[in-house]
Write a protein that holds these residues in place. Structure first.
Motif, mmCIF file in Angstrom:
data_model
loop_
_atom_site.group_PDB
_atom_site.id
_atom_site.type_symbol
_atom_site.label_atom_id
_atom_site.label_comp_id
_atom_site.label_asym_id
_atom_site.label_seq_id
_atom_site.Cartn_x
_atom_site.Cartn_y
_atom_site.Cartn_z
ATOM 1 N N ALA A 106 0.838 -1.199 0.000
ATOM 2 C CA ALA A 106 0.000 0.000 0.000
ATOM 3 C C ALA A 106 0.871 1.247 0.000
ATOM 4 O O ALA A 106 0.584 2.224 -0.713
ATOM 5 N N ASP A 107 1.953 1.213 0.778
ATOM 6 C CA ASP A 107 2.863 2.355 0.841
ATOM 7 C C ASP A 107 3.545 2.571 -0.511
ATOM 8 O O ASP A 107 3.659 3.706 -0.979
ATOM 9 N N ALA A 108 3.997 1.475 -1.126
ATOM 10 C CA ALA A 108 4.640 1.591 -2.440
ATOM 11 C C ALA A 108 3.670 2.158 -3.470
ATOM 12 O O ALA A 108 4.031 3.038 -4.273
ATOM 13 N N CYS A 109 2.436 1.676 -3.457
ATOM 14 C CA CYS A 109 1.429 2.187 -4.400
ATOM 15 C C CYS A 109 1.163 3.670 -4.161
ATOM 16 O O CYS A 109 1.025 4.454 -5.110
ATOM 17 N N GLY A 110 1.079 4.054 -2.888
ATOM 18 C CA GLY A 110 0.844 5.457 -2.564
ATOM 19 C C GLY A 110 1.967 6.346 -3.076
ATOM 20 O O GLY A 110 1.730 7.438 -3.589
ATOM 21 N N ARG A 111 3.201 5.887 -2.959
ATOM 22 C CA ARG A 111 4.347 6.667 -3.440
ATOM 23 C C ARG A 111 4.335 6.768 -4.963
ATOM 24 O O ARG A 111 4.844 7.743 -5.522
ATOM 25 N N LEU A 112 3.777 5.749 -5.617
ATOM 26 C CA LEU A 112 3.712 5.747 -7.068
ATOM 27 C C LEU A 112 2.473 6.462 -7.599
ATOM 28 O O LEU A 112 2.309 6.598 -8.817
ATOM 29 N N GLY A 113 1.601 6.876 -6.706
ATOM 30 C CA GLY A 113 0.389 7.555 -7.135
ATOM 31 C C GLY A 113 -0.720 6.614 -7.548
ATOM 32 O O GLY A 113 -1.729 7.056 -8.117
ATOM 33 N N ASN A 114 -0.568 5.327 -7.273
ATOM 34 C CA ASN A 114 -1.587 4.342 -7.618
ATOM 35 C C ASN A 114 -2.521 4.179 -6.413
ATOM 36 O O ASN A 114 -2.396 3.241 -5.629
ATOM 37 N N THR A 115 -3.455 5.105 -6.276
ATOM 38 C CA THR A 115 -4.313 5.137 -5.089
ATOM 39 C C THR A 115 -5.243 3.931 -5.012
ATOM 40 O O THR A 115 -5.459 3.379 -3.924
ATOM 41 N N ALA A 116 -5.786 3.511 -6.136
ATOM 42 C CA ALA A 116 -6.757 2.416 -6.132
ATOM 43 C C ALA A 116 -6.140 1.137 -5.574
ATOM 44 O O ALA A 116 -6.698 0.502 -4.666
ATOM 45 N N ASP A 117 -4.981 0.736 -6.117
ATOM 46 C CA ASP A 117 -4.318 -0.471 -5.617
ATOM 47 C C ASP A 117 -3.839 -0.268 -4.184
ATOM 48 O O ASP A 117 -3.851 -1.204 -3.364
ATOM 49 N N GLY A 118 -3.414 0.955 -3.870
ATOM 50 C CA GLY A 118 -2.942 1.238 -2.524
ATOM 51 C C GLY A 118 -4.035 1.042 -1.492
ATOM 52 O O GLY A 118 -3.808 0.440 -0.433
ATOM 53 N N ILE A 119 -5.224 1.529 -1.785
ATOM 54 C CA ILE A 119 -6.346 1.366 -0.854
ATOM 55 C C ILE A 119 -6.704 -0.099 -0.682
ATOM 56 O O ILE A 119 -7.006 -0.559 0.435
ATOM 57 N N GLU A 120 -6.662 -0.859 -1.764
ATOM 58 C CA GLU A 120 -6.985 -2.288 -1.656
ATOM 59 C C GLU A 120 -5.976 -3.020 -0.779
ATOM 60 O O GLU A 120 -6.342 -3.883 0.019
ATOM 61 N N HIS A 121 -4.696 -2.703 -0.919
ATOM 62 C CA HIS A 121 -3.692 -3.332 -0.047
ATOM 63 C C HIS A 121 -3.837 -2.839 1.396
ATOM 64 O O HIS A 121 -3.656 -3.622 2.339
#
Length: 263
Positions: free
Chosen positions: A51-66
């Protein structure tokens, strides 16, 4: 057999180096194995890291799911949820509040989680200071790296063992960084000694006049090294005392019952 710390350390390498796209692949690969073999706290941690990696990459949708999966697994490090840059970035999503509200953590665990995250910052500060102090040191002795012992109390939730593992990773990274700095310092000292001996006579004098590199003889160099070592030892004593002083000391009587995470 459960997945261990070494596998976690290897998978976190790209996350630590800042390659968050590769980190997603590495952490995702380990997650598959952990789902099958455990431990459960690591499953929650890996979802949180993803989730943290996705958030840093701007991928909010996948980040929220993780993030949702991490909380559902039992990961409850509410301190990381609001301080880690990638996780904090997810807070702008409408779904974030609903997921965060599901986190419960005991006051006893919360106290340790806050201490762990503060200690990670202390480690970063100490590491920077030790590397800075290495610049210009004239002795070849290794730098002493005092580190706190991890708490041994039995945690109430899965966030604490996950946070302890991340603290261990930070401690290992500190040892590696200081060792690298020591190696570079010794290499520099060796190079300077070789340069200083160019043109030396069989009787110990320098072919460049004076009594050694820069006009300093062996005695002067030895005195500089001894003074440098004494200063390093003094700094180590001070740092050792500071590390002891900030060791975790749990507050007696804190509740071990889960409560809603602080807003």
């Amino acid at each position: 057999m459960e997945i261990g710390f070494e596998e976690l350390h290897e998978a976190c390498g790209t996350m630590i180096s800042g390659d968050h796209e590769q980190a997603r692949r590495d952490l995702g690969g380990l997650l598959t194995a952990v789902r099958e073999h455990g431990p459960r706290w690591m499953e929650g941690l890996l979802h949180a890291l993803l989730a943290d990696a996705c958030g840093r990459l701007g991928n909010t949708a996948d980040g929220i799911e993780h993030f949702r999966a991490a909380v559902a697994t039992g990961w409850n490090d509410c301190v990381a949820a609001v301080t880690e840059p990638g996780l904090a970035a997810l807070s702008a999503a409408p779904e974030h509040r609903e997921v965060y509200r599901r986190i419960t953590v005991s006051p006893a665990d919360l106290e340790e989680l806050r201490w762990i995250h503060a200690e990670r910052a202390n480690i970063d500060h100490d590491t920077g200071m030790m590397i800075t102090e290495n610049v210009g040191r004239k002795d070849g002795s290794p730098t002493e790296v005092p580190q706190v012992l991890l708490p041994t109390r039995t945690p109430d939730g899965l966030g604490v063992p996950a946070a302890r593992a991340m603290l261990r990773l930070r401690q290992r990274g500190q040892l590696h960084a200081v060792l690298t700095s020591d190696t570079l310092r010794r290499s520099h000292l060796t190079s300077m000694a070789v340069i200083g001996n160019i043109g030396s006579s069989p009787f110990g004098g320098s072919g460049f006049g004076g009594s050694g590199f820069g006009g300093m003889g062996f005695g002067s160099q030895a005195m500089e090294a001894a003074s440098s070592q004494a200063l390093a030892n003094s700094r180590a004593v001070t740092r050792r005392a500071a590390v002891r002083a900030r060791s975790f000391c749990p507050t007696i009587g804190l509740s071990t019952l889960p409560a809603p995470a602080p807003a």
